[in-house]
Design an enzyme around this catalytic site. Structure first.
Site, PDB file in Angstrom:
ATOM      1  N   TYR A 101       0.823  -1.211   0.000  1.00  0.00           N
ATOM      2  CA  TYR A 101       0.000   0.000   0.000  1.00  0.00           C
ATOM      3  C   TYR A 101       0.860   1.266   0.000  1.00  0.00           C
ATOM      4  O   TYR A 101       0.434   2.302  -0.474  1.00  0.00           O
ATOM      5  CB  TYR A 101      -0.882   0.047   1.254  1.00  0.00           C
ATOM      6  CG  TYR A 101      -2.192  -0.694   1.155  1.00  0.00           C
ATOM      7  CD1 TYR A 101      -2.222  -2.041   0.816  1.00  0.00           C
ATOM      8  CD2 TYR A 101      -3.398  -0.048   1.428  1.00  0.00           C
ATOM      9  CE1 TYR A 101      -3.412  -2.722   0.762  1.00  0.00           C
ATOM     10  CE2 TYR A 101      -4.595  -0.730   1.368  1.00  0.00           C
ATOM     11  CZ  TYR A 101      -4.603  -2.066   1.034  1.00  0.00           C
ATOM     12  OH  TYR A 101      -5.795  -2.737   0.973  1.00  0.00           O
ATOM     13  N   ASP A 146     -12.138  -9.052   4.916  1.00  0.00           N
ATOM     14  CA  ASP A 146     -13.449  -9.033   4.252  1.00  0.00           C
ATOM     15  C   ASP A 146     -14.051 -10.437   4.260  1.00  0.00           C
ATOM     16  O   ASP A 146     -15.240 -10.632   4.526  1.00  0.00           O
ATOM     17  CB  ASP A 146     -13.325  -8.562   2.790  1.00  0.00           C
ATOM     18  CG  ASP A 146     -13.550  -7.052   2.638  1.00  0.00           C
ATOM     19  OD1 ASP A 146     -13.214  -6.314   3.589  1.00  0.00           O
ATOM     20  OD2 ASP A 146     -14.054  -6.628   1.579  1.00  0.00           O
TER      21      ASP A 146
HETATM   22  C1  IPM Z   1     -10.278  -1.244   4.309  1.00  0.00           C
HETATM   23  C2  IPM Z   1     -10.521  -0.649   2.950  1.00  0.00           C
HETATM   24  C3  IPM Z   1      -9.352   0.264   2.614  1.00  0.00           C
HETATM   25  C4  IPM Z   1      -8.111  -0.593   2.586  1.00  0.00           C
HETATM   26  C5  IPM Z   1      -9.533   1.058   1.316  1.00  0.00           C
HETATM   27  C6  IPM Z   1     -10.779   1.884   1.321  1.00  0.00           C
HETATM   28  C7  IPM Z   1      -8.320   1.897   1.006  1.00  0.00           C
HETATM   29  O1  IPM Z   1     -10.714  -1.638   2.007  1.00  0.00           O
HETATM   30  O2  IPM Z   1     -10.178  -0.471   5.284  1.00  0.00           O
HETATM   31  O3  IPM Z   1     -10.184  -2.461   4.393  1.00  0.00           O
HETATM   32  O4  IPM Z   1      -7.829  -1.246   1.577  1.00  0.00           O
HETATM   33  O5  IPM Z   1      -7.394  -0.596   3.596  1.00  0.00           O
HETATM   34 MG    MG Z   2     -10.776  -3.612   2.838  1.00  0.00          MG
END
Ligand code: IPM
Ligand code: MG
Length: 358
Positions: A142, A251
């Site tokens: 990231y 997720d």
């Molecule tokens: C999360 C989201 C974020 C991430 C995005 C919105 C940048 O998916 O908080 O999991 O990837 O960290």
């Molecule tokens: Mg996420």
């Protein structure tokens, strides 16, 4: 106690869910004799529209100078075509990095009332789902270099994934400490059969393991982990992993508990000022219709009370109120099942407040 909370309503359903969480916090203040003041912070798409920047410096400063930050959600299709460094998500990444919150803690716990909402078979759910993902939040791919260049008449895109030993060690320690407070089982997730950054990750975890002899350390490859989360989630206590793997696995883990709308998170660094947010997104398709589930944000506020302000009783009062409302059969659309009463976002907030007791 007096606490100054920076509030980021954000985009999409963000403002409506945050509104409910603030009402819950006000009720807590009234019941327990605290004084919470809120300062509004613009971040994400709304900040791009207003200030031409997803996180203006003054906004980041407001967060850093607060006692803690409560965030709804940011992003939406409206800002899909803006340059990468101007995307709403970039505001979130800059906020996490600016606050130094390297440890993102995402619980995956099934509420017994919502067992039917899990897409897994009851034979799996019945064994219990109660684990926490500790995700490294301000390093890895990231935050590596991102670039797209033209080479031999075609575009080539590159994203750099790099971790230092220190970065791995500080998140590793959070993993071990978290496991020590729970069932003492830590699963370190990586892709050491392919990636150098993962081989370093694994080596650091094993070095640390000598300092935590009471915690059992298990290594797992990320692809296997993705499978194990649906096959046998009861095996997990604490998972510690790098930024992108944690994004994806959290997720998946949230979905098996019934709905991503229920899951709160905390992001912490070395200080006490943390960032608290539901793990779901801004859901622009349902924004403004009063149908979003505010529980993930309300439980994030509860986490803020417990971990940020040492207000354990107050935090438990919120969790109990949520549980009571679920017991009474009230559900938002995302967790609705037969025989329950469907309610909207503001009504769910009202019901939780009505069931809040000292
Ligand atoms: C999360 C989201 C974020 C991430 C995005 C919105 C940048 O998916 O908080 O999991 O990837 O960290
Ligand atoms: Mg996420």
């Amino acid at each position: 106690m007096n606490k100054n909370i920076a509030v980021i309503r954000g985009d999409g359903i963000g403002p409506e869910i945050v509104e409910q969480a603030l009402k819950v916090l006000d009720k807590i203040a009234e019941l327990f004799g605290h004084n919470f003041t809120y300062s509004d912070v613009d971040m994400g798409g709304c900040a791009i529209d207003k200030w031409g920047d997803p996180l203006p410096k003054e906004m980041l400063d407001k967060c850093i100078n607060s006692d803690s930050v409560l965030l709804g959600a940011v992003g939406g299709d409206k800002w899909n075509d803006v340059p990468a460094h101007m995307r709403p998500e970039k505001g979130l990444l800059r906020l996490r990095a600016g606050m130094g919150v390297y440890s993102n803690n995402r619980p995956a716990k099934i509420w017994k009332q919502l067992a039917d909402a899990s897409p897994l078979k009851s034979s799996i759910v019945d064994k219990g789902i109660d684990f926490i993902i500790v995700r490294e939040l301000i390093g890895g791919i990231y935050f590596g270099e991102h670039k797209t260049v033209e080479e031999n008449q075609e575009k080539v895109a590159t994203d750099v994934l790099s971790y230092s030993e220190k970065e791995i060690e500080r998140i590793g320690r959070i993993g071990f400490e978290t496991a020590r407070k729970r069932n003492k089982r830590l699963c370190s997730v990586e892709k050491s059969n392919v990636l150098d950054s993962s081989r370093l990750w694994k080596a650091v975890m094993h070095r640390l393991s000598a300092e935590y002899p009471d915690v059992e350390l298990l290594d797992m490859l990320v692809d296997n982990c993705a499978m194990q989360i649906v096959k046998n989630p009861a095996q997990f206590d604490v998972i510690v992993t790098e930024n992108m793997f944690g994004d994806i696995l959290s997720d998946e883990a949230s979905m098996i508990t019934g709905s991503i709308g229920m899951i709160p998170s905390s992001s912490l660094g070395d200080g006490t000022c943390g960032l608290y947010e539901p793990i779901h997104g801004s859901a622009p398709d349902i924004a403004g219709q009063d149908i979003a589930n505010p529980i993930g944000t309300i439980l994030s506020a509860a986490m803020m009370l417990k971990y940020g302000f040492d207000m354990e009783k107050e935090s438990n009062a919120i969790e109990n109120a949520v549980s009571d409302v679920l017991d009474k059969g009230y559900r938002c659309a995302d967790i609705m099942s037969d025989g329950c009463k469907k309610v909207g976002c503001s009504e769910m907030g009202r019901l939780i407040i009505e069931n809040l007791h000292k």
